[in-house]
Scaffold this motif. Sequence first.
Motif, mmCIF file in Angstrom:
data_model
loop_
_atom_site.group_PDB
_atom_site.id
_atom_site.type_symbol
_atom_site.label_atom_id
_atom_site.label_comp_id
_atom_site.label_asym_id
_atom_site.label_seq_id
_atom_site.Cartn_x
_atom_site.Cartn_y
_atom_site.Cartn_z
ATOM 1 N N SER A 89 53.606 -45.390 52.641
ATOM 2 C CA SER A 89 52.880 -46.237 51.450
ATOM 3 C C SER A 89 54.285 -47.007 50.783
ATOM 4 O O SER A 89 55.250 -46.325 50.710
ATOM 5 N N CYS A 133 50.828 -51.572 44.876
ATOM 6 C CA CYS A 133 50.659 -50.856 46.126
ATOM 7 C C CYS A 133 50.509 -51.979 47.431
ATOM 8 O O CYS A 133 49.554 -52.582 47.250
ATOM 9 N N GLY A 147 49.253 -48.807 52.309
ATOM 10 C CA GLY A 147 48.944 -47.255 52.084
ATOM 11 C C GLY A 147 48.141 -47.112 50.750
ATOM 12 O O GLY A 147 47.278 -47.908 50.342
#
Length: 180
Positions: free
Chosen positions: A132, A80, A83
């Motif tokens: 995200s 990731c 987010g």
Amino acid sequence: MLAELRRTPISGVFELLAQPFADHRGAFLNSFRAQELAFMSSWGDRGIAQVNLSRTEAVGTIRGLHLQADPHSEAKLVRCLQGRVWDVAVDLRQDSATYGHWHAVELTPKQSNALLIPEGCAHGFQVLEAGSELLYLHSGTWEQEAETGVRWDDPQLGIAWPLPAADLSDRDRSLPFLPS
């Protein structure tokens, strides 16, 4: 700095933990080092055939559960970048002791973690924070005829998604359930 691999209950699925170097200018993270992961026997001698970036705006959105079928199966390393997401791996290897089991971790840039998902395991995620972004490293290229998966709400899997499901694609709504 060497990354740490955290084993999960599913064989071949690992959470990769790394420590960024930070100073007054910001931070630097070596997010993938093939020789390091080969040494840890997790990525092995797989190459990187494809890199994808995904951005999802709405909280609660579920994407998945996707995988590439043989002979085009692939491993994925998912990180990731912005987010927060709840990232899920599902073991769909018929000969595995953990067939039909799932494991999830929260991926965030602050934790600098990633999920390594081997061939034969499906992947999906739920967005916990708007906007995200995920970065995927794939050991194989996407082949449309090999695209498959299972339903996010399959009762045999019983995945405990943290939020009510929102904004699923038609494709994801039409994925099959596991055979009984």
